[in-house]
Scaffold this active site. Structure first.
Site, mmCIF file in Angstrom:
data_model
loop_
_atom_site.group_PDB
_atom_site.id
_atom_site.type_symbol
_atom_site.label_atom_id
_atom_site.label_comp_id
_atom_site.label_asym_id
_atom_site.label_seq_id
_atom_site.Cartn_x
_atom_site.Cartn_y
_atom_site.Cartn_z
ATOM 1 N N GLU A 221 13.080 -20.714 25.979
ATOM 2 C CA GLU A 221 12.642 -20.885 24.907
ATOM 3 C C GLU A 221 12.807 -20.210 23.985
ATOM 4 O O GLU A 221 12.218 -18.832 24.049
ATOM 5 C CB GLU A 221 11.230 -21.752 25.756
ATOM 6 C CG GLU A 221 10.954 -21.829 26.235
ATOM 7 C CD GLU A 221 10.816 -23.767 25.438
ATOM 8 O OE1 GLU A 221 10.937 -23.755 24.774
ATOM 9 O OE2 GLU A 221 10.738 -24.492 26.786
ATOM 10 N N CYS A 255 6.534 -19.908 17.129
ATOM 11 C CA CYS A 255 8.331 -20.193 17.593
ATOM 12 C C CYS A 255 8.013 -21.410 16.966
ATOM 13 O O CYS A 255 9.191 -21.753 15.937
ATOM 14 C CB CYS A 255 8.971 -20.114 18.665
ATOM 15 S SG CYS A 255 7.644 -20.796 19.758
#
Ligand code: NAP
Length: 441
Positions: A221, A255
């Site tokens: 990720e 993010c």
């Protein structure tokens, strides 16, 4: 060597931790493996652990965990509390659903009994970032644990205290934290059966290479530079309010933060003016104060990086600031430019660009090496037609991109490989085992 943690608001040292030796890590992994041999056998006892140990521990230590995160990485304490509560809801979701998700899947085959089992892989190493110290660890650990694996957590060094506290909250021999710097994490991949990494794209590439070399399962990720596309049909005041939230929560260090604001030319000035109002009214200051919404960035290094990105943006267009920087606190910034800025900005900086047609909006939304999330704002039918062409793992309409236990989380392009959360994430660290039984040869 020691690992030192520093309060990013006071800029004072919090604590020094002794780095673990290679032998200590080997013993830890061996211990997890030994316990996992029993743990893997019974899903009911794994679900009971969530209900009887993990959830009560989280509830009991909510405030302590929240304050520890705030002290180490500067997240406003109200947002730290919300993060702990989010982990509690993940545990609730796991209790209600994960047993069912792991049930063998029958396959209809004439003349045979066949099904797919989901068995654990063994020991999974998590290499995690500091931005959501509890949530990042939980969203990777809880599904992998319930799937029957054991966990070694190598957390970001700046949140070592949080990492050790997470080990206490987990309160099981199946979960241990490793106190080592990132430079030593790659060596451990050989000793485990899978790795889940959340962090920067550059480190993710190294983790992916090391995992590939050892043929270990990896979920990556990575970074993101999510577009926030405002169509002419959008409700501008409400959208601007959500834009400020999407960009400024967690100091902009997420993010999936809304990072690039792609706005229809006809409403660009009006939307920017509404966003300015939002940015001007944000409460900045001490992250331990419950009223603060924007605290310091997580470290001096992080605030230096963002400040230099703001300098770069000045050479590309109009840069407006809303408040005064102080220590590691960076006041919100809006940068309007027609040029391409393809770096991820991990701080309270909104980069704005104009579009004139929806196809141009799609082009600008995709004009990034990343492909994590995207949000589209305006008439839902008009926005939904754009979804197939958006290069992202997650597209939200009239909602800020968020992780949620019910839906898969992850990206494409330089944002990573694999998924977390939902049934898709739960199955990542399983051996999807075909079982085919005939009554006679
Ligand atoms: P980072 O520098 O990549 O660090 C993440 C983790 O990797 C830390 O535990 C770090 O340990 C470790 N590490 C550092 N160098 C390493 C190396 N050479 N080999 C192995 N491990 C190493 O990322 P960050 O700056 O902490 O986090 C910010 C980035 O994470 C942003 O790009 C953000 O977008 C991304 N992120 C992505 C997601 C997602 O779900 N897609 C979520 C959150 C954040 P040390 O701290 O000890 O160096």
């Amino acid at each position: 060597m020691a690992i030192t943690t520093i309060n990013p608001y006071s800029r004072k040292m919090i604590k020094e931790y002794k780095e673990e030796t290679a032998d200590s890590l080997k013993n830890k992994i061996g211990g997890i493996r030994e316990s996992q041999a029993e743990w893997r056998k019974d899903i009911d006892s794994r679900i009971s652990y969530l209900r009887e140990v993990l959830k009560p521990n989280l509830l009991k230590r909510e405030k302590e965990i929240a304050e520890q995160m705030t002290i180490e990485m500067g997240k406003p304490v109200s947002q730290s509390i919300a993060e702990v509560k989010k982990c509690e809801s993940l545990v609730d979701y796991a209790i209600a659903n994960f047993g069912r998700f792991l049930e063998p899947e029958p396959v209809k085959i004439d003349g045979a009994k066949a099904y797919v089992r989901f068995d654990p892989l063994g020991v999974v190493m998590l290499v995690m970032p500091w931005n959501y110290p509890l949530w990042q660890a939980f969203r990777a650990a809880v599904p992998a644990l319930v799937a029957g694996n054991g966990i070694l957590l190598k957390h970001a060094s700046i949140v070592t205290g949080s990492s050790l506290l997470i080990e206490e909250v987990m309160d099981t021999p199946l979960f241990k934290s490793a106190v080592i710097p990132g430079s030593r994490a790659l060596d451990l991949i050989r000793q485990v059966d899978g790795v889940s990494f959340t962090g920067s794209t550059s480190v993710g590439e190294s983790i992916g290479q090391a995992a590939g070399k050892g043929l270990k399962k990896a979920v990556l990720e990575l970074g993101g530079s999510d577009p926030f596309v405002v169509l002419r049909s959008a409700d501008l005041p409400k959208t601007a309010e959500r834009a400020a939230f999407g960009r400024l929560q967690n100091g902009g260090q997420s993010c999936i933060a809304s990072k690039r604001f792609i706005v229809h030319a006809d409403i660009f000035d009006e939307f920017r003016s509404l966003l300015k109002d939002q940015f001007s009214s944000v409460v900045m200051g001490d992250p331990m104060d419950a009223k603060t919404f924007l605290g310091p960035l997580s470290s001096q290094e992080q605030s230096r990086t963002v400040k230099s990105q703001v300098e770069e943006l000045k050479s590309m267009g109009l840069v407006e600031r809303f408040g005064k920087d102080e220590g590691n606190i960076i006041a919100p910034v809006i940068a309007s430019t027609d040029e391409l800025y393809d770096q991820e900005v991990f701080g309270p900086v909104a980069v704005m660009k104009k579009f004139r047609s929806n196809s141009e909006a799609i082009h600008l939304a995709n004009e990034t090496p990343y492909g994590l999330g995207a949000s589209l704002w305006g008439d839902p039918d008009e926005a939904e037609q754009m979804v197939p062409d958006i290069e992202a793992g997650m597209v939200f309409i009239n909602k800020v991109v968020a992780s949620d236990p019910r839906v898969p989380f992850g990206g494409v392009k330089k944002s990573g490989l694999g998924r977390e959360l939902s049934r898709y994430g739960l199955l990542e660290f399983t051996n999807i085992k075909t079982t085919w039984i005939q009554s006679a040869p």
